[in-house]
Scaffold this active site. Structure first.
Site, mmCIF file in Angstrom:
data_model
loop_
_atom_site.group_PDB
_atom_site.id
_atom_site.type_symbol
_atom_site.label_atom_id
_atom_site.label_comp_id
_atom_site.label_asym_id
_atom_site.label_seq_id
_atom_site.Cartn_x
_atom_site.Cartn_y
_atom_site.Cartn_z
ATOM 1 C CB SER A 25 -3.604 4.033 1.153
ATOM 2 O OG SER A 25 -4.886 3.651 1.568
ATOM 3 C CB SER A 76 -6.897 4.204 -2.922
ATOM 4 O OG SER A 76 -5.531 4.466 -2.747
ATOM 5 C CG ASP A 134 -5.280 7.798 -3.033
ATOM 6 O OD1 ASP A 134 -4.821 6.814 -2.423
ATOM 7 O OD2 ASP A 134 -5.770 7.725 -4.172
#
Lengths: 352, 352, 352, 352
Positions: D234, D272, D274
């Site tokens: 991340s 991830s 983000d």
């Protein structure tokens, strides 16, 4: 008008996934593309039609999604795609001020094939995307007619012309002549091959910001009036696949078009309408469905990264494809855009 | 064609806030409304124009927001309003299949007043909303022309006609004749009075579901073909104010249009395009702004509940206003919608 | 503490769809609910756990969606549900300042059952919702512990207690004592019966604004300190069903919780965190899915109106259920909330 | 533990805008950063605190926005920031499973400074972001305590340490050791200089995908277990500025963090989380504001491209800063991440 070349003909390849046999959006079975190009006097514009399948789209609606990277744009039809996760007409691309004419053309086209529209059944949601070709084209002329839109639909086939054709006729990209580009990837899942294709209408990027896959930047030899000015223009990215996906999965995938644009040197400028649409031919919503419950196949989401990668790669390569194919063009008031291929010849082979 | 009555003339009042002097969206200084009504043969349709202020809207853009309650709709221009928080044309309302013609009319109108559009400056984002009047109107005729849209713009004034006029000509609501309705509220903040007005294009609701402010339900005496069928149609809600607000605040406020619709008996049905737009004349974005920083006034958000309440109340009352004003109508193929006022006469005064 | 009554026991029924056999969210097979109530000294709070099915939720994730009606709230876990369309833990409800403790409890609970979390596989997304019970409860005490959260999980069963229990212990609604309420509807699709259930944590609404299904308004006999003040508090609405739905369909359905709240007299006030979550037990995403493609069943979207209606009706009735069941309560610093049932006894039977 | 180097010390510079004097987020006047690092046994984790200004944040709320690039994440507090466009606590960064402890710490911290929380006034919205450091850290230990979070807050100053510190202690990036990185840009508007700073918690990217600003790719010399596996991890991106902006403008700006990540070689992988948050110290919302209307200054949106560019450049450089500063690390079960600086020494100077 064009160079007759594709991006791969000059060595521009993005990513490591294999391309499909046509290296175009038409590698997705059933997807057809047609162009109507208007190139006379100060007019440099046109219409491009993407037809998802050969059946009645209003009756058999492909699952679809839209994503707005930057909403400085005037495209039509997004509200309903967002709500229902499907499209029900072909997709038309044109110049910004001709969206109205193309909407009306799609409406009449749908009524002809579905005389119950607006009577015994619902109305129809035309999907029309646009970019501003006003630098090369006399866009105030509103030159695109309903007949032009119908011509683009009529000419749709599995052969996809690229460069300064259709809606791409008057478009610009990073100070070069832009337009229509396409590419595809073959994706193997379990025991079967599928295809994932992208077609772009490319009209974005500041002169000097273009970056090739190897990291080199390329600027027009002749100074362009918008060099280091605001990033204007727009880009429309249409993705098609025969992989079974849900609308949410499609939305996640097409969001990665932004990765492809960033690799090319764009930061999704303020004045740019950067919009993506994706559809799958593997999940169809029946307008006249009778059963209460329906079956769909979806991708195991743990496998979705390969499609994220394909989306980034194909967006990047489709823009390069448009640039390579487009050649140079002189338009209204003598405005000129050079072709990328000429600039590539003079490019040093080592990175500065 | 209409009854000459307003909702308040038959005792239908929503909420406890005071109405403005005109009890219309035109209580917001500068807001004008014009209609072009098409009523001949099987045609029952038209165009309604809402003009936010008397200046050049492209040069002086009112801060604005849109909210989609249910996106089964084909309205145009929402993407850019969402991104930039402003509108730059008048707002046109029409039938679903005439959105294209109205978009083109707004484009030409903007170019006439701003010859630099698409040349030295950006293009223009026409904002057009729609409902499906296909029950009373031969919507397949695409009867609305660019000239009709221009006529609605030309007739805009502070006098707001309601009922079966303009885009409201052929609309239906809860099985009754619907159309255009409006109402306003006076809002006092610190030492000054402001106004908050709403105009609706009302075309939603299943016959039998309409609920009056006192809790009584009202159904058409004559069975309607869509009774207890799917909730179709649509409603467009346009809110205007001279209270200084940010686009985010406007978006929060117009979301409460859904409260007004729910009080009326709707659950925002699947087939209904329920969309709201709000703008303030107190914050203007200059197209040619030169300074790097600009000043805006906003509402202290701790005070926003009164505007939420005003939005719910005015949406509810504006729909009732459309119903009361509209009278009855017979349209294409002999389709008929009764007027609400006749049904009210026969309504028991006690709740069942 | 409670009245032992349900909404239907005092004649409060919403809509015309039939209730399920338990008239609770547990009519959806497999859904269990547990409470941990803290009621001592100045403490009036607790935890409520909703367990979607009896298996390992991290391994078998129910398809889910969230919708924020008004985001003045501190709930946790929504970002991932929005992205992936699924939940992977039980759902916990508690007071606003105890979200952290409940998150940690869900994390430890998931690790115990899935020792590969954060090692060989991904981490886990705890879903925790909250309302502010600070009027009756000493919320600054942060009285809820991880052990309390675990106790609520451990007690989960198909018997659903309502009123001033679990997270509902200290909640208020329209100036009355609020808390936990539930209801369900039976939905027949083709040849089979399904269930749709809602559980609310009800803590919203200004005193005096409550409206019963027949249109009468009810206010506390004793003036409440927040009468005609800002609409504060919050409401959490959790919907469950065994009807096969996609995450997009669930999102459309739970958005209609706003209709139920509006019918009750709320306009989704500024200071209120009004949030809905929905899940279906009929579509499960396997954490360890091996196949590239998976099958899902979805609702034919043309049939979705019945679920919109069920969502509006059950939200409305579940709030009334909480109000009827809760009784009156005196809490911290002698703060008091009367029970709705007492007020109903004195209510005139005719509408004013 | 770290290298003592910054990205610019090894020649890694992104874009052409000038850096601020500290080249850190603390170039924005008033912004402080503090770390609490836990590095013992199998524990490699911590907390990082970003404090927007030196006053009482609950009383003086900076205008803010959040944007989710990919929502596979467990961060807390986003719902209210999205609704109200402001933050009201410091921002904490930590590991995924310690979000609960950090939320509780922020709640107690806010109550200490504002004893009316949850009594005479509203509750408080803690903002906590996270990445999964489970490769190097025994994340199941939930090692971060409330006291650790308080320690990070207490140590906040204008000196910003980078690399394997605070929440960055156990993070990985493109197969290298990652962590905390920061950078800033000076932006001149009309006659004044402002600053725009970014701090990242960097824990994303597949080994082999990292791309330097000049186009070269860099892979760890030692094969990493997640090479060409799914893109997990991340990244959290926090942007601060003293330029007056609206929340909508901030949201548009921080969306361009995705451009920076794409330039680095990421396609925002499925696994991830983000997420970006931005705030401005130039527009403060007063919790106890008395006036009905308030003034704000905003950026002339025609000038926003320079901030888009700054966001892309600083995101890219801050990640490189984290990589350069972090050094190598061996963590739980002997898991090892090499440092980028070692790999850079062996990198050919010409592009392959």
């Amino acid at each position: 008008m064009g160079t007759g070349l594709r991006a791969r003909d000059v060595g521009l390849v993005c990513g490591s996934l294999p391309a499909g046999p046509l290296n175009s959006i038409a590698d997705v079975p059933g997807v057809h593309v047609g162009h109507r190009t208007l190139n006379h006097g100060d007019i440099r514009t046109g219409v491009t039609a993407i037809v998802p399948h050969g059946g009645n789209l209003y009756r058999e609606k492909p699952v679809a999604a839209v994503h707005v990277l930057n909403g400085f744009g005037k495209s039509a039809g997004l509200v309903q795609v967002e709500e229902l996760g499907a499209i029900e007409t072909p997709i038309l691309l044109t110049n910004t001020l001709s969206v109205g004419a193309c909407c009306t053309a799609l409406v009449r086209h749908a009524i002809e094939h579905n005389p119950d529209i607006g009577r015994e059944t619902a109305t129809v949601n035309p999907v029309v995307f646009e970019c501003n070709d006003g630098y090369l084209n006399d866009i105030q002329a509103l030159a695109v007619t309903e007949a032009d839109a119908r011509a683009a639909l009529a000419e749709a086939s599995a052969y996809v012309d690229v460069g300064a054709v259709g809606a791409g006729c008057g478009m610009s990209t990073f100070g070069f002549k832009g337009g229509i580009g396409t590419t595809s990837r073959r994706i193997d899942l379990d025991d079967r091959s599928y295809h994932f294709g992208v077609l772009v209408l490319s009209n974005f990027g500041r002169p000097g910001d273009l970056r090739l896959p190897d990291g080199r930047t390329v600027a027009p030899a002749i100074a362009q009036p918008d060099a280091k000015a605001a990033e204007k223009g727009s880009i429309i990215i249409v993705a098609a696949t025969d992989i079974p996906l849900s609308d949410r999965q499609l939305k996640r995938i097409i969001r990665r078009s932004g990765v492809g644009l960033a690799r090319l040197g764009s930061f999704w400028g303020h004045g740019s309408g950067d919009i993506a649409l994706g559809f799958t031919t593997a999940n169809i919503i029946g307008h006249d469905e009778g059963a209460a419950l329906v079956e769909q196949r979806l991708l195991n989401e743990n496998r979705i990264d390969i499609l994220f990668e394909a989306m980034a790669d194909t967006t990047q390569e489709a823009v390069l494809d448009a640039l390579v194919a487009a050649g140079s063009m002189t338009g209204r008031d003598g405005h000129h855009r050079p072709g990328l291929t000429d600039a590539l010849k003079n490019l040093p082979t080592t990175r500065s």
